[in-house]
Scaffold this motif. Structure first.
Motif, PDB file in Angstrom:
ATOM      1  N   VAL A 322      68.388  51.198 118.211  1.00  0.00           N
ATOM      2  CA  VAL A 322      68.770  51.179 116.949  1.00  0.00           C
ATOM      3  C   VAL A 322      67.288  51.388 115.758  1.00  0.00           C
ATOM      4  O   VAL A 322      66.507  50.543 116.111  1.00  0.00           O
ATOM      5  N   LYS A 323      67.411  52.477 115.070  1.00  0.00           N
ATOM      6  CA  LYS A 323      66.322  52.540 114.219  1.00  0.00           C
ATOM      7  C   LYS A 323      66.706  52.516 112.737  1.00  0.00           C
ATOM      8  O   LYS A 323      67.691  53.255 112.488  1.00  0.00           O
ATOM      9  N   HIS A 324      66.248  51.597 111.972  1.00  0.00           N
ATOM     10  CA  HIS A 324      66.471  51.584 110.612  1.00  0.00           C
ATOM     11  C   HIS A 324      65.406  51.977 109.599  1.00  0.00           C
ATOM     12  O   HIS A 324      64.322  51.359 109.782  1.00  0.00           O
ATOM     13  N   TYR A 325      65.346  53.257 109.073  1.00  0.00           N
ATOM     14  CA  TYR A 325      64.213  53.853 108.345  1.00  0.00           C
ATOM     15  C   TYR A 325      64.415  53.364 106.837  1.00  0.00           C
ATOM     16  O   TYR A 325      65.585  53.839 106.177  1.00  0.00           O
ATOM     17  N   PHE A 326      63.543  52.882 106.225  1.00  0.00           N
ATOM     18  CA  PHE A 326      63.611  52.375 104.883  1.00  0.00           C
ATOM     19  C   PHE A 326      62.875  53.412 103.980  1.00  0.00           C
ATOM     20  O   PHE A 326      62.354  54.473 104.740  1.00  0.00           O
ATOM     21  N   ALA A 327      63.536  53.744 102.940  1.00  0.00           N
ATOM     22  CA  ALA A 327      62.913  54.781 101.873  1.00  0.00           C
ATOM     23  C   ALA A 327      61.567  54.609 101.879  1.00  0.00           C
ATOM     24  O   ALA A 327      60.886  53.679 101.872  1.00  0.00           O
ATOM     25  N   PRO A 328      60.775  55.767 101.821  1.00  0.00           N
ATOM     26  CA  PRO A 328      59.468  55.924 101.956  1.00  0.00           C
ATOM     27  C   PRO A 328      58.632  55.275 100.789  1.00  0.00           C
ATOM     28  O   PRO A 328      59.373  55.178  99.322  1.00  0.00           O
ATOM     29  N   PHE A 329      57.595  54.467 100.709  1.00  0.00           N
ATOM     30  CA  PHE A 329      56.874  53.945  99.786  1.00  0.00           C
ATOM     31  C   PHE A 329      56.225  55.093  98.938  1.00  0.00           C
ATOM     32  O   PHE A 329      55.253  55.763  99.500  1.00  0.00           O
ATOM     33  N   ILE A 342      62.953  48.639 114.426  1.00  0.00           N
ATOM     34  CA  ILE A 342      63.472  49.057 115.816  1.00  0.00           C
ATOM     35  C   ILE A 342      64.208  47.878 116.671  1.00  0.00           C
ATOM     36  O   ILE A 342      63.442  47.139 116.898  1.00  0.00           O
ATOM     37  N   SER A 343      65.111  48.317 117.281  1.00  0.00           N
ATOM     38  CA  SER A 343      65.405  47.235 118.418  1.00  0.00           C
ATOM     39  C   SER A 343      66.069  48.204 119.649  1.00  0.00           C
ATOM     40  O   SER A 343      66.822  48.910 119.078  1.00  0.00           O
ATOM     41  N   ARG A 344      65.680  47.815 120.867  1.00  0.00           N
ATOM     42  CA  ARG A 344      65.969  48.661 121.968  1.00  0.00           C
ATOM     43  C   ARG A 344      66.433  47.606 122.909  1.00  0.00           C
ATOM     44  O   ARG A 344      66.193  46.387 123.302  1.00  0.00           O
ATOM     45  N   GLY A 372      61.027  45.580 117.410  1.00  0.00           N
ATOM     46  CA  GLY A 372      59.610  45.756 116.606  1.00  0.00           C
ATOM     47  C   GLY A 372      59.807  46.328 115.187  1.00  0.00           C
ATOM     48  O   GLY A 372      60.883  46.712 114.534  1.00  0.00           O
ATOM     49  N   PHE A 373      58.371  47.035 114.663  1.00  0.00           N
ATOM     50  CA  PHE A 373      58.386  47.744 113.561  1.00  0.00           C
ATOM     51  C   PHE A 373      57.543  48.904 113.606  1.00  0.00           C
ATOM     52  O   PHE A 373      56.428  48.902 114.565  1.00  0.00           O
ATOM     53  N   GLU A 374      57.632  49.957 112.843  1.00  0.00           N
ATOM     54  CA  GLU A 374      56.542  50.714 112.673  1.00  0.00           C
ATOM     55  C   GLU A 374      56.367  50.883 111.303  1.00  0.00           C
ATOM     56  O   GLU A 374      57.187  51.023 110.353  1.00  0.00           O
ATOM     57  N   ILE A 375      55.028  51.263 111.048  1.00  0.00           N
ATOM     58  CA  ILE A 375      54.631  51.687 109.670  1.00  0.00           C
ATOM     59  C   ILE A 375      54.006  53.329 109.725  1.00  0.00           C
ATOM     60  O   ILE A 375      53.124  53.398 110.168  1.00  0.00           O
ATOM     61  N   ASN A 376      54.691  54.349 109.439  1.00  0.00           N
ATOM     62  CA  ASN A 376      54.346  55.597 109.616  1.00  0.00           C
ATOM     63  C   ASN A 376      53.799  56.165 108.618  1.00  0.00           C
ATOM     64  O   ASN A 376      53.893  55.845 107.563  1.00  0.00           O
ATOM     65  N   LYS A 377      53.030  57.161 108.959  1.00  0.00           N
ATOM     66  CA  LYS A 377      52.310  58.010 108.159  1.00  0.00           C
ATOM     67  C   LYS A 377      51.485  57.413 107.297  1.00  0.00           C
ATOM     68  O   LYS A 377      51.272  57.631 105.644  1.00  0.00           O
ATOM     69  N   PHE A 382      49.375  59.493 111.193  1.00  0.00           N
ATOM     70  CA  PHE A 382      49.244  58.268 111.995  1.00  0.00           C
ATOM     71  C   PHE A 382      49.863  57.125 111.335  1.00  0.00           C
ATOM     72  O   PHE A 382      49.631  56.980 110.206  1.00  0.00           O
ATOM     73  N   GLY A 383      50.150  56.381 112.209  1.00  0.00           N
ATOM     74  CA  GLY A 383      50.706  54.940 111.716  1.00  0.00           C
ATOM     75  C   GLY A 383      50.376  53.839 112.745  1.00  0.00           C
ATOM     76  O   GLY A 383      49.804  54.229 113.783  1.00  0.00           O
ATOM     77  N   LEU A 384      50.953  52.676 112.625  1.00  0.00           N
ATOM     78  CA  LEU A 384      50.949  51.548 113.377  1.00  0.00           C
ATOM     79  C   LEU A 384      52.422  50.849 113.977  1.00  0.00           C
ATOM     80  O   LEU A 384      53.328  51.147 113.070  1.00  0.00           O
ATOM     81  N   SER A 385      52.433  50.469 115.276  1.00  0.00           N
ATOM     82  CA  SER A 385      53.695  49.764 115.591  1.00  0.00           C
ATOM     83  C   SER A 385      53.269  48.590 116.197  1.00  0.00           C
ATOM     84  O   SER A 385      52.426  48.324 116.964  1.00  0.00           O
ATOM     85  N   ALA A 386      54.416  47.789 116.422  1.00  0.00           N
ATOM     86  CA  ALA A 386      54.064  46.531 117.071  1.00  0.00           C
ATOM     87  C   ALA A 386      55.492  46.227 117.694  1.00  0.00           C
ATOM     88  O   ALA A 386      56.505  46.266 116.903  1.00  0.00           O
ATOM     89  N   THR A 387      55.679  45.608 118.779  1.00  0.00           N
ATOM     90  CA  THR A 387      56.731  45.347 119.496  1.00  0.00           C
ATOM     91  C   THR A 387      56.740  44.218 120.488  1.00  0.00           C
ATOM     92  O   THR A 387      55.632  43.885 120.984  1.00  0.00           O
ATOM     93  N   TYR A 388      57.869  43.589 120.516  1.00  0.00           N
ATOM     94  CA  TYR A 388      57.836  42.409 121.202  1.00  0.00           C
ATOM     95  C   TYR A 388      58.946  42.370 122.236  1.00  0.00           C
ATOM     96  O   TYR A 388      60.268  42.521 122.149  1.00  0.00           O
ATOM     97  N   ARG A 389      58.839  41.903 123.407  1.00  0.00           N
ATOM     98  CA  ARG A 389      59.496  41.733 124.715  1.00  0.00           C
ATOM     99  C   ARG A 389      60.092  40.482 124.645  1.00  0.00           C
ATOM    100  O   ARG A 389      59.483  39.421 124.622  1.00  0.00           O
TER     101      ARG A 389
END
Length: 412
Positions: A322-329, A342-344, A372-377, A382-389
């Motif tokens: 599941v990926k939820h994309y918020f409106a771009p800032f 993001i949840s997997r 986790g989450f991503e902050i893209n572009k 390039f952006g950053l992501s962090a994920t937790y198991r």
């Protein structure tokens, strides 16, 4: 006064030229987005220029296929690459003939001598999946060599229902220490003869019809892909009988202010004498290093970022992402970072695990979860992501459950 009037006036010829230039530009960007740099008679395939993995090191070469300007009835495709660590060349050559333009039916034949990632079951209709940068490739180390001769038939039952049928024979040799027990024998290298049939159904796609040409104008959801694979023992010297069924559906919900939610469900089932090369690994994307910073790499699109390479294999599995994309800032007109949550989830198992020797791995029978989450572009794509198991496969050392990575997104 005259100069202003002249600047804004156009003859019909000027207008036609502008439209043609716009069409040519759109066609160029579309082909580039599909992974090809177009020339007059040859489309250069960008997938083969530069890659890197743990087995070959730097992998570089050249590939391409003939363009429609060369012929809309025949095509030739080929590539040649070289691995600078294993010091081996790999190549493929093939071609096709279109036998029915109305249904876009092609008959293709190819011969390939290359590597493939073990456990990387692919949907054969995902031909033109292309990324400028493929992050998972950097850390893959489990490959098998294959020499494959393949005959395939592509056919459009309708623009919304695509099919492909393949017949292939392969000589396979793992590059790692692995033995498979079947037929009261132990196999390291083996041969398989496969028949595959795949269907892709996109019932809500919308097309613009002009004459005999149909152009996709809107990609609709959900989308469905179904694939069946059958291996035949003793056909062209093949060693095993097994069968596989693979299914995927993708759903997208659009919300207000350009936000959307993307759901991807994938399932696979293998039955019979199936070697590890043809099983499932759930697309891990984490390398075995001591610290978080040493594991810092680039996040994939649908991969499990906290799952270590070669940690799990299955002969039956499901994944749900599941990926939820918020409106771009909208910071400026050009600078618009985007937050994605993001949840997997993955669930799998394996029968007769002891038949696969010399490799230690686990199964997914307890259910694997990460979020986790991503902050893209953020900068130049390039952006950053962090994920937790967390959950059943949570690891004792806390930092081993965390993956922090770059993301890379670019839109033509």
């Amino acid at each position: 006064m005259f100069s202003v009037s002249f600047a804004f006036s156009q003859t019909p010829k000027d207008s036609t030229a502008a439209v043609n230039d716009s069409i040519k530009k759109a066609n160029f960007l579309n082909r580039l987005g599909n992974g090809f740099f177009p020339t007059k008679f040859l489309d250069i395939d960008l997938r083969y220029l530069v890659k890197f993995n743990q087995y070959e090191g730097l992998r570089s070469g050249l590939g391409g296929q003939t363009s429609n300007e060369f012929s809309d009835k025949y095509r030739i495709n080929a590539y040649l690459v070289y691995g600078f660590v294993d010091k081996k060349s790999k190549y493929s050559i093939g071609g096709g003939v279109r036998v029915a333009p109305k249904t876009n039916t092609w008959i293709n034949l190819s011969y390939t001598d290359d590597l493939q990632e073990t456990g990387s079951t692919q949907f054969i209709l995902d031909k033109r999946f292309f990324q400028f940068f493929e992050p998972r490739l950097l850390n893959i180390d489990l490959f098998h060599k294959h020499i494959t001769t393949k005959l395939s038939v592509e056919h459009e039952i309708s623009p919304k229902l695509l099919t492909e049928t393949q017949f292939s024979t392969s000589n396979i040799s793992p590059t790692y220490s692995y033995n498979f027990i079947a037929n009261n024998s132990i196999y390291h290298a083996f041969e398989v003869s496969l028949a595959k049939i795949a269907f892709q159904y996109n019932p809500f796609d919308k097309f613009d019809v002009k004459g005999n040409k149909q152009t996709l104008v809107k990609s609709g959801f959900p989308k469905f892909t179904l694939q069946y694979t059958k291996s035949f023992k003793d056909v062209f010297g093949a060693d095993f009988n097994f069968s596989k069924v693979d299914f995927r559906t993708i759903q997208k919900f659009n919300h207000k202010n350009n936000a959307n939610t993307l759901l991807t469900f994938t399932a696979g089932f293998a039955h019979g004498d199936t070697p590890l090369t043809h099983l499932y690994h759930a697309y891990p994307n984490n390398i075995r290093k001591e610290t978080i910073l040493q594991r810092f790499s680039v996040a994939g699109i649908n991969s499990f970022e906290t799952m270590f390479f070669n940690e799990f294999f299955s002969d039956k599995f499901t994944t749900f992402i599941v990926k939820h994309y918020f409106a771009p800032f909208k910071i400026t007109e050009r600078y618009q970072p985007q937050l994605v949550l993001i949840s997997r989830y993955a669930l799998g198992n394996m029968s007769n695990i002891d038949r696969h020797q010399n490799l230690d791995f686990n199964t997914l029978d307890k259910g694997y979860t990460e979020t986790g989450f991503e902050i893209n572009k953020l900068l130049f794509g390039f952006g950053l992501s962090a994920t937790y198991r967390y959950g059943a496969y949570h690891l004792p050392k806390e930092e081993d459950n965390i993956a922090v990575k770059f993301t890379f997104n670019i839109t033509l």
